[in-house]
Design a protein around this motif. Sequence first.
Motif, PDB file in Angstrom:
ATOM      1  N   ALA A  14       0.845  -1.196   0.000  1.00 41.00           N
ATOM      2  CA  ALA A  14       0.000   0.000   0.000  1.00 41.00           C
ATOM      3  C   ALA A  14       0.880   1.246   0.000  1.00 41.00           C
ATOM      4  CB  ALA A  14      -0.910  -0.015   1.231  1.00 41.00           C
ATOM      5  N   ALA A  15       0.450   2.274  -0.753  1.00 38.30           N
ATOM      6  CA  ALA A  15       1.213   3.538  -0.811  1.00 38.30           C
ATOM      7  C   ALA A  15       1.269   4.155   0.580  1.00 38.30           C
ATOM      8  CB  ALA A  15       0.552   4.498  -1.793  1.00 38.30           C
ATOM      9  N   ARG A  16       2.487   4.562   0.957  1.00 37.59           N
ATOM     10  CA  ARG A  16       2.695   5.129   2.298  1.00 37.59           C
ATOM     11  C   ARG A  16       2.550   6.654   2.229  1.00 37.59           C
ATOM     12  NH1 ARG A  16       7.053   7.359   4.861  1.00 37.59           N
ATOM     13  NH2 ARG A  16       7.104   7.171   7.160  1.00 37.59           N
ATOM     14  N   GLY A  17       1.711   7.232   3.038  1.00 39.89           N
ATOM     15  CA  GLY A  17       1.532   8.678   3.061  1.00 39.89           C
ATOM     16  C   GLY A  17       2.508   9.344   4.029  1.00 39.89           C
ATOM     17  N   TYR A  18       2.532  10.685   3.938  1.00 41.37           N
ATOM     18  CA  TYR A  18       3.392  11.441   4.843  1.00 41.37           C
ATOM     19  C   TYR A  18       2.724  11.550   6.197  1.00 41.37           C
ATOM     20  CZ  TYR A  18       6.021  12.879   0.726  1.00 41.37           C
ATOM     21  OH  TYR A  18       6.769  12.880  -0.398  1.00 41.37           O
ATOM     22  N   THR A  19       3.554  11.480   7.189  1.00 37.04           N
ATOM     23  CA  THR A  19       3.025  11.666   8.541  1.00 37.04           C
ATOM     24  C   THR A  19       2.905  13.160   8.830  1.00 37.04           C
ATOM     25  OG1 THR A  19       5.214  11.719   9.567  1.00 37.04           O
ATOM     26  CG2 THR A  19       4.186   9.555   9.253  1.00 37.04           C
ATOM     27  N   LEU A  20       2.173  13.479   9.846  1.00 39.87           N
ATOM     28  CA  LEU A  20       1.989  14.882  10.236  1.00 39.87           C
ATOM     29  C   LEU A  20       3.314  15.532  10.600  1.00 39.87           C
ATOM     30  CD1 LEU A  20       0.153  17.255  10.900  1.00 39.87           C
ATOM     31  CD2 LEU A  20      -0.162  16.283  13.192  1.00 39.87           C
ATOM     32  N   VAL A  21       4.165  14.776  11.265  1.00 39.20           N
ATOM     33  CA  VAL A  21       5.475  15.305  11.651  1.00 39.20           C
ATOM     34  C   VAL A  21       6.299  15.665  10.429  1.00 39.20           C
ATOM     35  CG1 VAL A  21       7.653  14.775  12.808  1.00 39.20           C
ATOM     36  CG2 VAL A  21       5.477  14.080  13.843  1.00 39.20           C
ATOM     37  N   GLU A  22       6.271  14.774   9.406  1.00 33.36           N
ATOM     38  CA  GLU A  22       7.032  15.043   8.187  1.00 33.36           C
ATOM     39  C   GLU A  22       6.508  16.282   7.471  1.00 33.36           C
ATOM     40  OE1 GLU A  22       8.431  10.544   6.906  1.00 33.36           O
ATOM     41  OE2 GLU A  22       6.417  11.249   6.384  1.00 33.36           O
ATOM     42  N   LEU A  23       5.190  16.427   7.437  1.00 33.58           N
ATOM     43  CA  LEU A  23       4.614  17.608   6.799  1.00 33.58           C
ATOM     44  C   LEU A  23       5.017  18.888   7.528  1.00 33.58           C
ATOM     45  CD1 LEU A  23       1.011  16.376   5.930  1.00 33.58           C
ATOM     46  CD2 LEU A  23       2.849  16.915   4.334  1.00 33.58           C
ATOM     47  N   LEU A  24       5.006  18.843   8.852  1.00 31.36           N
ATOM     48  CA  LEU A  24       5.409  20.004   9.635  1.00 31.36           C
ATOM     49  C   LEU A  24       6.868  20.355   9.401  1.00 31.36           C
ATOM     50  CD1 LEU A  24       3.543  19.318  13.008  1.00 31.36           C
ATOM     51  CD2 LEU A  24       2.971  21.002  11.248  1.00 31.36           C
ATOM     52  N   VAL A  25       7.713  19.337   9.267  1.00 27.10           N
ATOM     53  CA  VAL A  25       9.135  19.585   9.001  1.00 27.10           C
ATOM     54  C   VAL A  25       9.312  20.259   7.649  1.00 27.10           C
ATOM     55  CG1 VAL A  25      11.353  18.480   8.543  1.00 27.10           C
ATOM     56  CG2 VAL A  25       9.976  17.735  10.492  1.00 27.10           C
ATOM     57  N   VAL A  26       8.598  19.778   6.623  1.00 26.91           N
ATOM     58  CA  VAL A  26       8.694  20.373   5.291  1.00 26.91           C
ATOM     59  C   VAL A  26       8.210  21.816   5.305  1.00 26.91           C
ATOM     60  CG1 VAL A  26       7.791  20.266   2.938  1.00 26.91           C
ATOM     61  CG2 VAL A  26       8.512  18.172   4.096  1.00 26.91           C
ATOM     62  N   ILE A  27       7.077  22.051   5.976  1.00 26.45           N
ATOM     63  CA  ILE A  27       6.547  23.413   6.059  1.00 26.45           C
ATOM     64  C   ILE A  27       7.528  24.343   6.760  1.00 26.45           C
ATOM     65  CG2 ILE A  27       4.731  24.825   7.102  1.00 26.45           C
ATOM     66  CD1 ILE A  27       2.810  22.469   6.623  1.00 26.45           C
ATOM     67  N   THR A  28       8.151  23.838   7.818  1.00 22.46           N
ATOM     68  CA  THR A  28       9.119  24.650   8.564  1.00 22.46           C
ATOM     69  C   THR A  28      10.315  25.004   7.692  1.00 22.46           C
ATOM     70  OG1 THR A  28       8.462  23.595  10.634  1.00 22.46           O
ATOM     71  CG2 THR A  28      10.586  24.743  10.605  1.00 22.46           C
ATOM     72  N   ILE A  29      10.810  24.015   6.936  1.00 25.28           N
ATOM     73  CA  ILE A  29      11.960  24.264   6.060  1.00 25.28           C
ATOM     74  C   ILE A  29      11.610  25.294   4.999  1.00 25.28           C
ATOM     75  CG2 ILE A  29      13.459  23.220   4.324  1.00 25.28           C
ATOM     76  CD1 ILE A  29      13.356  20.633   5.951  1.00 25.28           C
ATOM     77  N   VAL A  30      10.418  25.154   4.395  1.00 26.53           N
ATOM     78  CA  VAL A  30       9.991  26.117   3.373  1.00 26.53           C
ATOM     79  C   VAL A  30       9.870  27.519   3.975  1.00 26.53           C
ATOM     80  CG1 VAL A  30       8.089  26.769   1.848  1.00 26.53           C
ATOM     81  CG2 VAL A  30       8.831  24.393   1.955  1.00 26.53           C
ATOM     82  N   ALA A  31       9.312  27.612   5.191  1.00 27.13           N
ATOM     83  CA  ALA A  31       9.143  28.914   5.841  1.00 27.13           C
ATOM     84  C   ALA A  31      10.494  29.559   6.138  1.00 27.13           C
ATOM     85  CB  ALA A  31       8.336  28.749   7.130  1.00 27.13           C
ATOM     86  N   VAL A  32      11.454  28.738   6.596  1.00 21.60           N
ATOM     87  CA  VAL A  32      12.794  29.267   6.881  1.00 21.60           C
ATOM     88  C   VAL A  32      13.456  29.765   5.603  1.00 21.60           C
ATOM     89  CG1 VAL A  32      15.110  28.653   7.648  1.00 21.60           C
ATOM     90  CG2 VAL A  32      13.126  27.879   8.956  1.00 21.60           C
ATOM     91  N   LEU A  33      13.377  28.980   4.535  1.00 21.43           N
ATOM     92  CA  LEU A  33      13.965  29.394   3.262  1.00 21.43           C
ATOM     93  C   LEU A  33      13.313  30.668   2.735  1.00 21.43           C
ATOM     94  CD1 LEU A  33      14.358  25.938   1.464  1.00 21.43           C
ATOM     95  CD2 LEU A  33      16.166  27.332   2.507  1.00 21.43           C
ATOM     96  N   ALA A  34      11.983  30.743   2.861  1.00 20.20           N
ATOM     97  CA  ALA A  34      11.277  31.939   2.391  1.00 20.20           C
ATOM     98  C   ALA A  34      11.701  33.171   3.193  1.00 20.20           C
ATOM     99  CB  ALA A  34       9.764  31.728   2.489  1.00 20.20           C
ATOM    100  N   SER A  35      11.849  33.004   4.514  1.00 19.12           N
ATOM    101  CA  SER A  35      12.258  34.138   5.346  1.00 19.12           C
ATOM    102  C   SER A  35      13.678  34.580   5.007  1.00 19.12           C
ATOM    103  CB  SER A  35      12.158  33.767   6.830  1.00 19.12           C
ATOM    104  OG  SER A  35      13.064  32.730   7.157  1.00 19.12           O
ATOM    105  N   LEU A  36      14.555  33.620   4.709  1.00 18.97           N
ATOM    106  CA  LEU A  36      15.927  33.967   4.318  1.00 18.97           C
ATOM    107  C   LEU A  36      15.941  34.733   3.001  1.00 18.97           C
ATOM    108  CD1 LEU A  36      17.834  30.678   5.256  1.00 18.97           C
ATOM    109  CD2 LEU A  36      17.905  32.878   6.452  1.00 18.97           C
ATOM    110  N   VAL A  37      15.107  34.287   2.061  1.00 17.42           N
ATOM    111  CA  VAL A  37      15.024  34.995   0.775  1.00 17.42           C
ATOM    112  C   VAL A  37      14.492  36.399   0.987  1.00 17.42           C
ATOM    113  CG1 VAL A  37      13.848  35.051  -1.456  1.00 17.42           C
ATOM    114  CG2 VAL A  37      14.787  32.902  -0.595  1.00 17.42           C
ATOM    115  N   PHE A  38      13.441  36.514   1.813  1.00 17.63           N
ATOM    116  CA  PHE A  38      12.853  37.830   2.080  1.00 17.63           C
ATOM    117  C   PHE A  38      13.871  38.749   2.746  1.00 17.63           C
ATOM    118  CE2 PHE A  38      10.709  40.741   5.002  1.00 17.63           C
ATOM    119  CZ  PHE A  38       9.890  41.424   4.121  1.00 17.63           C
ATOM    120  N   MET A  39      14.609  38.224   3.727  1.00 20.96           N
ATOM    121  CA  MET A  39      15.617  39.029   4.404  1.00 20.96           C
ATOM    122  C   MET A  39      16.689  39.487   3.434  1.00 20.96           C
ATOM    123  SD  MET A  39      15.967  36.878   7.971  1.00 20.96           S
ATOM    124  CE  MET A  39      17.460  37.751   8.430  1.00 20.96           C
ATOM    125  N   GLY A  40      17.088  38.598   2.513  1.00 24.39           N
ATOM    126  CA  GLY A  40      18.085  38.965   1.526  1.00 24.39           C
ATOM    127  C   GLY A  40      17.590  40.057   0.602  1.00 24.39           C
TER     128      GLY A  40
END
Length: 251
Positions: A14-40
Amino acid sequence: MKASITTTEPPPRAARGYTLVELLVVITIVAVLASLVFMGVQRGMDAAHNAECVSNLRRLATAGQIYASEHGAYPNSGRQMDGSRTWWFQAMEVELGFESGTSPAIIERADTMPTCKKCLKSHPRGKPHNNFVRTYSMNQRLRNPARNSEGQWGFPGLRESAVTSPSRTAFFMDGSVAGSAHYWYYVIRIDQWVKEENFIHNGKANVVFLDGHVEAFRLEDIPTNRSHPFWDPRATDLNAPKQQTIRNQPI
């Protein structure tokens, strides 16, 4: 007779879905990268605004020095000896690239007139004590108060030869908050300029001196003693002490 060999394939996984923790980690990484771009991007915009402001101040200082060389005195600002009123940008109209006799209203609104765009964004109309905003001001002490024949005060420009230390005396500065007049109309006063909201270039304000060099100052670095050479072009005490900073006095 040979027995047939049958192979049993494992059932599909069966196809394995992402866990909530994994989704939160991805969202956090995207938010950090976006903030770094904005700061730059923000740092880049701040650097561009600051470079433009420094260039404007140098242009004003050059025009002011040309005026002083031609007239023997710095641009006059305020009531003149004949009772008329002239602002420093009006006195320097030719040196700033305008035709002689151009209306002050045309000069101050012209696209070619040096303007600190970040100062305008940082001081919108409607803020307390700020019906209008001026983005550059001239040092008030570059005037030479005198009375005319009728006893009225006039403010012609100070003679260039009266300046003690051009490299120590402010010529123009950015970010000043005005009172009820349009943003070019006031000459700089210490109690109007030494306010925290004027230091908008990463906590600093730019000042061009009479010799043409530009420096950036924090609020605590500005001398508030009116007899200090920073303000007084005729002062001789280069070690004049600072006074208590004027921060909250009304304009």
